[in-house]
Design a protein around this motif. Structure first.
Motif, short mmCIF file in Angstrom:
data_model
loop_
_atom_site.label_atom_id
_atom_site.label_comp_id
_atom_site.label_asym_id
_atom_site.label_seq_id
_atom_site.Cartn_x
_atom_site.Cartn_y
_atom_site.Cartn_z
N ASP A 102 0.83 -1.20 0.00
CA ASP A 102 0.00 0.00 0.00
C ASP A 102 0.86 1.25 0.00
O ASP A 102 0.52 2.27 -0.63
N GLY A 103 2.01 1.20 0.69
CA GLY A 103 2.90 2.35 0.71
C GLY A 103 3.51 2.64 -0.65
O GLY A 103 3.50 3.78 -1.12
N PHE A 104 4.01 1.61 -1.32
CA PHE A 104 4.67 1.81 -2.61
C PHE A 104 3.68 2.31 -3.66
O PHE A 104 4.05 3.10 -4.55
N THR A 105 2.45 1.86 -3.57
CA THR A 105 1.42 2.33 -4.53
C THR A 105 0.57 3.44 -3.93
O THR A 105 -0.49 3.77 -4.45
N GLY A 106 1.06 4.04 -2.82
CA GLY A 106 0.27 5.03 -2.10
C GLY A 106 0.33 6.42 -2.70
O GLY A 106 0.53 7.40 -1.97
N GLY A 107 0.16 6.52 -4.00
CA GLY A 107 0.18 7.83 -4.65
C GLY A 107 -1.20 8.33 -5.00
O GLY A 107 -1.35 9.22 -5.84
N ASN A 108 -2.23 7.77 -4.34
CA ASN A 108 -3.61 8.16 -4.66
C ASN A 108 -3.80 9.67 -4.58
O ASN A 108 -4.33 10.30 -5.50
N VAL A 109 -3.38 10.26 -3.47
CA VAL A 109 -3.63 11.68 -3.24
C VAL A 109 -2.77 12.54 -4.15
O VAL A 109 -3.24 13.53 -4.72
N SER A 110 -1.49 12.18 -4.34
CA SER A 110 -0.61 13.00 -5.17
C SER A 110 -1.04 12.97 -6.63
O SER A 110 -1.01 13.99 -7.32
N VAL A 111 -1.46 11.80 -7.13
CA VAL A 111 -1.92 11.71 -8.53
C VAL A 111 -3.25 12.44 -8.68
O VAL A 111 -3.49 13.14 -9.68
N ALA A 112 -4.14 12.30 -7.69
CA ALA A 112 -5.41 13.03 -7.73
C ALA A 112 -5.15 14.53 -7.74
O ALA A 112 -5.83 15.29 -8.46
#
Length: 393
Positions: A102-112
């Motif tokens: 989840d950390g490594f793919t945890g770019g939800n907020v930055s990509v949004a």
């Protein structure tokens, strides 16, 4: 169309924070089935933050090259997989693997945030980026309630619910989310191995004078606030001998204030004051809030004080993100938000560590008075900072 995209992104970020708070309600209890030390629980956050530090700039760089949509979908799917693995559990190392994924793919907020920047005019950007903060506030209101109810079914139920939220967002996004970055605005250079080094990405932006000043201010603010967030429950319990319900009440107030400020007020305030003035005001308010928190001598005083602290954070975050997006070309927006996420990951590790040491070895109010002193440095930086009123590119 932009309003529909904003609504979808708001929902994604809301689900992201609900999932995070769902996990917070049960993760300590689940870890204690395998190891009863506080360190074992803390390592969940440490592993997540370390791998987010590594992954966020990479994902941002890839989104600048290949588009936002595929990267966001991968991030959402990664979160879903991580939550489901956490729910399955079976061993402590499996729980750590789930948080690493989840950390490594945890770019939800930055990509949004990058997508919002793509589809917003410079004048709308601060207001629209404020929706992310509003989602954060609502997530911290809704998540603990759902988590508490589901935990009565089983300790794994909140983790599975978080996975379902993320998986649903992935499926819906696959069918309705358009690409926000046109091919002619993408970074056409080839991605080299050295480009995947998070330290190199951070150095690249910090070396630019005004952008570097803003990122350093961002780093100090998050270092201070993350230290406060982790230690304040211990401070409140020791000083006022209160129960978890009262801690939940303080978090509820904080969430409400952030949701109101970033969901409704920030756009109007930006039109009146602009990004720089909002940053200065937010930093002053946050500084005052930390000092008042340290000096509070009755528990009831913490409710308005948490409101003051949340108001400060609510003004700072979208204003910084707005400036970050205006100071780089469109083909670097994803990377710069990835860098800001990576820097926040560092403060998630070291902010609580330093605050905890100050709390234990100097005095319980040292993290907050020390944080207020650091924020005065931010004010000095902001006094020299020259904001970008519109995109430079």
């Amino acid at each position: 169309m932009n309003k529909k995209i904003l609504a979808f992104l708001f929902t994604i970020v809301l689900f992201n924070f609900i999932g995070l708070t769902l996990l917070i309600t049960v993760q300590a209890f689940i870890v204690r089935e395998y190891n009863t030390t506080a360190l074992a629980v803390s390592l969940l956050t440490v592993f997540y933050a370390i791998f987010q530090f590594i992954g966020a700039p990479i994902l941002g760089r890839i989104s600048d090259r290949y588009g936002r949509r595929p990267v966001l979908l991968v991030c959402l799917l990664g979160s879903a997989v991580g939550y489901f693995i956490f729910g399955i559990g079976g061993a402590l190392w499996i729980l750590y693997i789930s948080r690493i994924i989840d950390g490594f793919t945890g770019g939800n907020v930055s990509v949004a945030s990058a997508i919002i920047s793509d589809i917003s005019t410079p004048k709308e950007r601060t207001k629209n980026l404020g929706f992310i903060g509003a989602a954060f506030g609502l997530g911290f209101i809704i998540g603990p309630v759902i988590g508490g109810v589901l935990s009565q079914i089983s300790l794994a139920a909140p983790a599975y619910a978080a996975g379902i939220f993320s998986l649903a967002a992935t499926v819906v996004g696959f069918f309705i989310l358009p690409e926000s970055l046109p091919r002619d605005k993408r970074d056409s250079s080839k991605i080299l191995l050295k480009d995947l080094n998070p330290v190199a990405s951070i150095g690249k932006f910090i070396s630019r004078s005004m952008l570097g000043m803003l990122l350093i201010a961002f780093l100090i603010v998050n270092f201070t606030f993350n230290g406060f967030t982790i230690t304040f429950p211990v401070f409140v319990i020791d000083k006022f001998n209160i129960d978890p319900l009262n801690i939940g009440g303080l978090l509820f107030v904080s969430g409400i204030v952030i949701a109101i400020v970033q969901g409704g007020l920030i756009g109007k305030l930006y039109k009146i004051f602009g990004d720089k003035n909002l940053l200065m005001m937010g930093t002053l308010i946050l500084t005052a809030g930390l000092i008042l928190f340290a000096l509070a001598n009755s528990f009831w005083m913490l409710y308005p004080v948490l409101g003051v602290i949340s108001l400060g954070v609510g003004l700072i975050t979208p204003s910084i993100n707005s400036q970050l997006s205006k100071m780089v070309p469109s083909q670097e927006i994803g990377e710069v938000f990835g860098v800001s996420t990576a820097l926040n990951s560092l403060t998630t590790i070291f902010g609580p560590l330093v605050a905890g040491l100050l709390f234990d070895y100097i005095s319980p109010d040292a993290p907050y008075l020390g944080g207020a002193a650091l924020l005065l440095v931010v004010l000095l930086i902001l006094m020299r900072f020259k904001p970008v009123l519109a995109t430079k590119y």
